[in-house]
Design a protein around this motif. Structure first.
Motif, short mmCIF file in Angstrom:
data_model
loop_
_atom_site.label_atom_id
_atom_site.label_comp_id
_atom_site.label_asym_id
_atom_site.label_seq_id
_atom_site.Cartn_x
_atom_site.Cartn_y
_atom_site.Cartn_z
N GLY A 91 7.94 7.28 -4.09
CA GLY A 91 9.24 7.42 -3.46
C GLY A 91 9.34 6.72 -2.12
O GLY A 91 10.40 6.65 -1.53
N TRP A 92 8.21 6.19 -1.60
CA TRP A 92 8.27 5.42 -0.36
C TRP A 92 8.98 4.11 -0.64
O TRP A 92 8.61 3.40 -1.57
CB TRP A 92 6.86 5.19 0.17
N PRO A 93 9.99 3.78 0.15
CA PRO A 93 10.72 2.54 -0.15
C PRO A 93 9.84 1.30 0.06
O PRO A 93 9.13 1.22 1.06
CB PRO A 93 11.88 2.59 0.85
N ARG A 94 9.88 0.42 -0.91
CA ARG A 94 9.13 -0.83 -0.79
C ARG A 94 9.95 -1.81 0.04
O ARG A 94 11.02 -2.23 -0.40
CB ARG A 94 8.86 -1.40 -2.17
N ALA A 137 0.80 -1.22 0.00
CA ALA A 137 0.00 0.00 0.00
C ALA A 137 0.84 1.28 0.00
O ALA A 137 0.71 2.10 -0.90
CB ALA A 137 -0.95 -0.01 1.19
N LEU A 138 1.72 1.42 0.99
CA LEU A 138 2.46 2.68 1.11
C LEU A 138 3.29 3.01 -0.13
O LEU A 138 3.25 4.15 -0.60
CB LEU A 138 3.35 2.65 2.37
N PRO A 139 4.05 2.04 -0.70
CA PRO A 139 4.82 2.39 -1.89
C PRO A 139 3.92 2.81 -3.05
O PRO A 139 4.34 3.54 -3.94
CB PRO A 139 5.57 1.10 -2.22
N GLU A 140 2.66 2.33 -3.04
CA GLU A 140 1.77 2.65 -4.14
C GLU A 140 1.17 4.05 -3.95
O GLU A 140 1.03 4.80 -4.90
CB GLU A 140 0.65 1.61 -4.18
#
Lengths: 332, 310
Positions: free
Chosen positions: A164-167, A157-160
């Protein structure tokens, strides 16, 4: 002390013999591994050859005796699946599990003890209540659920949502470094990244437990005379909490941390399956699903041995940490 | 956190009361004093109602394969079914089951397994614990040694191995859960009975020369039950969580009657493909049930703990 250790060791041997017999007997009754291992196209001769190779043509008791005789010298036969000695397979997978468990436990202690002490020192503050409520979540939610949510959040969810949020990696171990022949991932940055989610998953439940324990211990210690005396002497609050309180709550925390290490290694079975962490827990699940008898039995013997030893070491440490406890008195 | 509520009570609130205040009312007043516990109770009631009434409330019968349309599989939440009769509010799973219906039926399996295993384990554990406490000596030493040894193994490992031996199925999961749980109850029952055994009413019963069996089951047992029932509440949550874990690992209930854990496991494989709803919603339902039960159990323990304000 010596009598106590010998007594406990004897008890350990009895437990291990009973366990191995139960497991061997039980697993014998279930399914036929041959059907899982040989393709349908194999000829009858091939089938028989495999059965003979695996020693499955002999009666149960004989298989068990062979098993015990070899188990004593640490040999549990070859894995039906991998063809390698079962014990070797377990030892190959052990560093990954131990590494995961130790990092998780360290995380739980580092987070749990300060939070628990805070909640114990100011039990009526809003923050303390918040900590305690979160700790209820920590141990009411099952490990696999927490792992799943962490994967959903940090790997999907967050990287999507946030560019730029690290996966965060959610499967495997990352690169490993050989230290004294052990493959460890805590020495590479990638390894730490891989370790983060599974370790946090395992740490949450144990952290919640340590918070509750620390809070209870702190509240118990605070009204003691030595704390009052330290206050009367005019010591700073920091010294009272950091030395007098911490030292005395350290004993139950150390004991429980030690005992919980066994639990963490057991629950690593779940965490490892979710995160495809190549430890012995995942090995156990794979082996159970494929009826890989030697590996299941070898895992059990290793884990029972480990748990019994852990209990023993914790008991001994307990008497070292707390001079008031004498093992001889309990040794009976 | 919750003992603060107990501390705030007026002195004597816990004493046996003037005629109006029955123990039950006092208990209810204590319970309602904590909003978090009330919230937990509401959660439990909602979840239990959804599970019990599933055959009447659920939009679809997920066990009826004839009703499932394979073209409807893996649809996101809120989409309409291809024949236009149904809206899948929570989406559908890989087998085209309506998630909401599957979850309600899954909750039935989860709650059933949790409740039944705890009741049976409670019964076995109580009998063992009371026997050990009442007879003492060798019987006690032997039974408690068994309990100690069992408790030194992590529950998940014992259950895993049992299921590996027994195979799959709802009944097998029940056996495994009972085998894991009875020891907790045995230990708690023994501890309670050791205290009760020394009380006057037991002595009185002995002086009346009542048969041992009668003292054990008619006098000792009812007085040991309250702490056991508190443990049982929390154990239901443990049992549900353990069942979900086992089913998630592929060793629990069969695919045909999925519990919440099995539903989550089914959704796990689609997670990386961005089809989050298949695992997320059953996961949230499971969390609701577990948190609700734990909040209630945690507060019950505080109220019924004789050390607090009683």
């Amino acid at each position: 002390m010596l009598v106590f250790i010998i007594r406990r060791l004897m008890q350990a041997v009895v437990v291990m013999v009973v366990m191995s017999a139960l497991v061997f007997g039980g697993i014998y009754l279930v399914g036929n591994p041959v059907t899982m291992l040989i393709s349908d196209q194999a000829s009858e001769a091939e089938r028989l050859a495999v059965i003979r190779d695996l020693g499955l043509d002999q009666p149960v008791w004989q298989q068990y005796l062979t098993f015990v005789g070899k188990a004593v010298v640490g040999e549990f036969g070859k894995s039906f699946r991998a063809g390698e000695p079962a014990m070797q397979l377990i030892f190959q997978h052990m560093p990954a599990t131990i590494e995961l468990a130790l990092v998780a436990m360290l995380l739980a202690v580092l987070v749990g003890v300060p939070l628990g002490m805070y909640a114990g020192l100011r039990p009526d503050s809003l923050r303390a209540r918040g900590i305690m409520t979160v700790s209820i979540l920590g141990f009411s939610l099952p490990t696999f659920w927490v792992g799943l949510m962490l994967i959903m959040l940090f790997a999907v969810a967050l990287p999507e949502w946030i560019p730029g949020w690290p996966r965060l990696p959610s499967s495997g171990r990352g690169p490993t470094v050989d230290i004294l022949g052990l493959k460890l991932s805590i020495f590479t940055a990638q390894g730490w990244l891989h370790l983060l989610l599974p370790a946090a998953t395992l740490a949450l439940a144990k952290g919640a437990l340590i918070i509750r324990l620390t809070r209870a211990a702190t509240r118990e210690v605070l009204p003691m005379d030595y704390v009052k005396f330290a206050r009367a002497k005019g010591l700073s609050e920091r010294r009272i909490v950091g030395v007098h309180v911490l030292k005395n709550i350290a004993i139950p925390i150390a004991t429980v941390t030690g005992l919980e290490l066994g639990q963490v290694i057991a629950f690593a079975v779940v965490t490892e399956t979710i995160f495809s962490w190549p430890g012995m827990g995942k090995l156990l699940i794979d082996s159970i699903l494929l009826l890989d008898r030697p590996v299941v039995v070898a895992y059990l013997v290793v884990i029972v041995f480990f748990l019994v030893m852990l209990n023993l070491v914790v008991d001994i440490l307990y008497s070292v940490l707390d001079p008031r406890v004498r093992l001889e008195a309990q040794g009976r | 956190m919750t003992d603060a509520a107990a501390d705030n009570m007026p002195p004597g609130a816990g004493r046996a009361a003037p005629a109006v205040e029955t123990p039950w009312r006092r208990f209810m007043a204590d319970f309602c004093a904590n909003r978090l516990a009330l919230f937990g109770l509401v959660l439990v009631i909602v979840v239990a109602a959804a599970a019990l009434l599933a055959p009447w409330l659920a939009p679809q019968n997920p066990y009826d394969i004839a009703k499932l349309d394979i073209f409807d599989s893996k649809m996101p939440p809120g989409s309409a079914s291809s024949d236009g009769t149904l809206t899948y509010w929570l989406g559908t799973d890989g087998q085209a089951r309506d998630m909401l219906s599957a979850m309600m039926y899954g909750m039935r399996v989860s709650l059933l397994v949790g409740a039944v295993s705890v009741v049976v384990a409670l019964a076995i554990g109580t009998v063992v614990g009371l026997t050990a406490a009442f007879f003492g000596g060798r019987v006690d030493a032997f039974l408690m040694r068994c309990v100690d040894i069992q408790l030194s193994f992590p529950a998940i490992l014992v259950a895993l191995i049992l299921l590996a031996v027994l195979g799959q199925g709802v009944d097998k999961v029940l056996y495994a859960l009972i085998a894991v749980q009875w020891a907790y109850f045995a230990r708690a029952a023994r501890a309670a009975a050791l205290v009760e055994r020394e009380k006057e009413y037991v002595e009185a019963a002995r002086c009346l020369a009542l048969p041992r069996r009668r003292i054990l089951w008619r006098h000792l047992l009812p007085n040991c039950l309250p702490p056991l029932i508190v443990i049982a509440t929390v154990e239901v949550a443990h049992a549900i969580a353990l069942e979900a874990t086992l089913s998630f690992l592929g060793l629990g209930v069969p695919v045909t009657e999925p519990s919440l854990g099995k539903l989550i496991a089914n959704g796990f494989e689609f997670l990386m493909a961005g089809k989050y709803w298949i695992a997320l919603f059953p996961g949230l339902a499971l969390a609701m049930a577990l948190i609700g039960i734990n909040l209630v159990g945690d507060h019950l323990r505080d109220i019924l703990n004789p050390r607090n304000a009683r």
